[in-house]
Structure formats: C-alpha cells, structure tokens
Design a protein around this motif. Sequence first.
Motif, short mmCIF file in Angstrom:
data_model
loop_
_atom_site.label_atom_id
_atom_site.label_comp_id
_atom_site.label_asym_id
_atom_site.label_seq_id
_atom_site.Cartn_x
_atom_site.Cartn_y
_atom_site.Cartn_z
N ASP A 1 5.65 8.00 -10.74
CA ASP A 1 7.05 7.42 -11.02
C ASP A 1 7.47 6.86 -9.76
N ASP A 2 7.39 7.65 -8.66
CA ASP A 2 7.82 7.09 -7.32
C ASP A 2 7.16 5.73 -7.08
N LEU A 3 5.89 5.52 -7.15
CA LEU A 3 5.21 4.41 -6.88
C LEU A 3 5.67 3.22 -7.86
N GLU A 4 5.84 3.40 -9.16
CA GLU A 4 6.17 2.55 -9.89
C GLU A 4 7.82 2.14 -9.52
N ARG A 5 8.51 2.98 -9.15
CA ARG A 5 9.80 2.54 -8.56
C ARG A 5 9.95 1.57 -7.53
N VAL A 6 9.11 1.87 -6.55
CA VAL A 6 9.08 1.06 -5.41
C VAL A 6 8.39 -0.21 -5.60
N ILE B 1 4.25 6.08 2.68
CA ILE B 1 3.72 7.52 2.16
C ILE B 1 4.88 8.26 1.69
N PHE B 2 4.72 8.79 0.40
CA PHE B 2 5.85 9.77 0.17
C PHE B 2 5.47 11.10 0.48
N GLU B 3 6.71 11.79 1.02
CA GLU B 3 6.46 13.41 1.38
C GLU B 3 7.43 14.33 0.73
N SER B 4 8.23 13.78 -0.24
CA SER B 4 9.00 14.51 -1.14
C SER B 4 8.46 15.37 -2.03
N GLU B 5 9.11 16.02 -2.83
CA GLU B 5 8.43 16.62 -4.12
C GLU B 5 7.89 15.69 -5.09
N THR B 6 7.32 16.14 -5.62
CA THR B 6 6.50 15.17 -6.77
C THR B 6 7.32 14.94 -8.07
N GLY B 7 6.91 14.10 -9.03
CA GLY B 7 7.61 14.23 -10.33
C GLY B 7 7.07 15.47 -11.32
N GLY C 1 -3.42 4.75 -8.05
CA GLY C 1 -3.28 3.36 -8.01
C GLY C 1 -2.56 2.84 -6.95
N GLY C 2 -2.11 3.44 -6.02
CA GLY C 2 -0.98 3.19 -4.88
C GLY C 2 -1.75 2.37 -3.86
N GLY C 3 -2.93 2.72 -3.42
CA GLY C 3 -3.55 2.04 -2.32
C GLY C 3 -3.55 2.99 -0.95
N ALA C 4 -3.03 4.06 -0.97
CA ALA C 4 -2.75 4.68 0.24
C ALA C 4 -2.51 6.32 0.05
N PHE C 5 -2.80 7.12 0.95
CA PHE C 5 -2.36 8.38 1.24
C PHE C 5 -2.44 8.87 2.40
N LYS D 1 0.87 -1.30 -0.03
CA LYS D 1 -0.15 -0.07 0.20
C LYS D 1 0.80 1.30 0.07
N ILE D 2 1.06 1.96 -1.22
CA ILE D 2 1.84 2.92 -1.23
C ILE D 2 0.91 4.35 -1.70
N GLY D 3 1.56 5.45 -1.47
CA GLY D 3 1.03 6.73 -1.85
C GLY D 3 1.68 7.92 -1.37
N GLY D 4 0.97 8.99 -1.66
CA GLY D 4 1.70 10.34 -1.30
C GLY D 4 0.87 11.05 -0.37
N HIS D 5 1.49 12.18 0.05
CA HIS D 5 0.74 13.28 0.99
C HIS D 5 -0.18 14.06 -0.12
N LEU D 6 -1.27 14.09 0.06
CA LEU D 6 -2.23 14.70 -0.97
C LEU D 6 -3.03 15.97 -0.39
N SER D 7 -3.25 16.85 -1.22
CA SER D 7 -3.98 18.10 -0.74
C SER D 7 -5.55 17.66 -0.49
#
Length: 283
Positions: free
Chosen positions: A272-277, A259-265, A28-32, A6-12
């Motif tokens: 891109d980060d989702l696919e990389r992991v 959860i990713f908290e860095s800058e986006t692609g 499509g990552g399953g988490a946020f 379950k992967i995702g980013g910090h979203l607005s």
Amino acid sequence: MTAELKIGGHLSIRGGYFGAAKAALGLGGGAFQYFPKNPRSLTVKSFDPRDAANCRSFCREHGLVSVAHTPYPSNLAVSSDDTAAYRRVVDSLRNDLAIAEACGSLGIVVHFGTFKSGNPLQGYQNIIQCINDVLDGWEGAAKLLIENQAGDHGDMGMTIDELVQIRRLCRDSERIGFCLDTCHAFAAGMWRGEGDEDFAEKAERLGFWDGLGAVHFNDSKYPVLSRKDRHARVGQGYIGESGFRWLLKIDAIRNAPLIFESETGEDGTYRDDLERVRRWVEP
C-alpha cells in the motif's frame, strides 16, 4: 520525471539474502533493505557465499537495488581507548561491508554515532578514526552510508554540516556516502517539511546530494523538532503527504532508493505504501 522510482521496505533475511531479494521483487518496488546479521549483536557472521551470490545475480537480473543496515550497537563514536569495544565495532562493520559486497548491495547504513563522556570534538575524532579503520584497504564497491540522527540520544549527527564534514575529513571519502532518514531529519529540525527551501539549498551547496546513497522514507509520529525517533507510515504522520510530495521534487531524492522502515500494512507488506508514493509522482 527521471527514471522510475526504486522503492521498497526493510525485509527479513529469514529465508536468506536471496529470499529477501525474491520477496522484494514480489512487491514490485525495485528496492529493499536488510540486516546482514543479528541486528542486536556485533558478532562477526560467517555467511553463505552461495546465498549472497544468488542474491547478487538475482538483483542484477531484475534491476533490484539493495542496501544493508548495520546492527543497532554499531557506534562510530566509540573510543579506541576501549580496545575491545572498538575492535568489535570495526570488525563488525567490516563484516557488514563484506556481506553487502557479496550481495551486490549499494552499501551499509550506519548511524552517525553517540558520544556522551567528554568533549564533543573527541566524539567526532572517534568517528573519523573508526571510519578510517573500517575502510582501511577496502576495495569493494559497497559504500559506508552515514545516517543522520533524530537527537533522541544526544546532539550529534543532527545536521547536514556534520555529515558532510565527517565525510570530507575521512581518508577514503569516495567510499563514504549518506543515508537520509526523513523522520530523523524532521525530528531534528534538519528538514522542517514542505517548503523548507533552506534545507534543499544547503544540501546542494554543501554537496550532500552528491553523496546521497539511500533514503529512509519514514513519516514521523511526532511534530518537527521533537527529537523523537518514532516512524509512521509514509504520508500518515506529521510530515504528511504534502511534505513527501515536496521532497520528491528533488532529483537526488527521486534517484535514490527509498526505503520504508515503519510498520507494514494489514497484509503484512509495504504494498500500500509503495502504491501511495507512486501516485504522488504520477504525471
């Protein structure tokens, strides 16, 4: 491998909590992760219960996992002697819990806390008192997730021992968990990257993995022990691909939302980060 990551980013939440959930599904990552309210204010928010309920039902329907991140001024180590400041923190965190519960989130992430005005033991006592007051009478499923710190604002919250001991000493320890920030852990020396078996063994021995609720999957723009909280995109900093591949061999890490908290692609997303992991864990 166990179940799918379950992967995702910090979203607005500009489009509401429901809007954030729909954006997460689109990636499509399953988490946020989301801020339940203004990230720079401790004002108690009157939120739209319909929006939160829609978020909750949508996440349940689509298997999404969410976590709320409390506003930056939330300081668990604030002294109760400063009654007004203390009440602001406690009331704000309780408000965050209510929002997270309404949205169906795992819990609220809050930084360990900073205390610079006296005996550090008093700071730890303040944290325990604050958490106890926040959770007093709380019966929801959403947990309070304590996040480890990089050391850029003081010495507290940089070790596994501290997080585990605080949880153990709090009254409602079953309602408390941990959020591991990989960048913070690397910067503090809690985890020194690929091959740090001492970190994995200690986390197991002290019960840290048992309490792990979420992982902030951030690389570091600075070397290990830098005590600098500067996130890089996963695999593109000093931790690097090898460090994250090593970490993903740990069951507790793979089973937690990442959860990713860095800058986006370049496309403004974490796709891109989702696919990389995901490539890193492919058989």
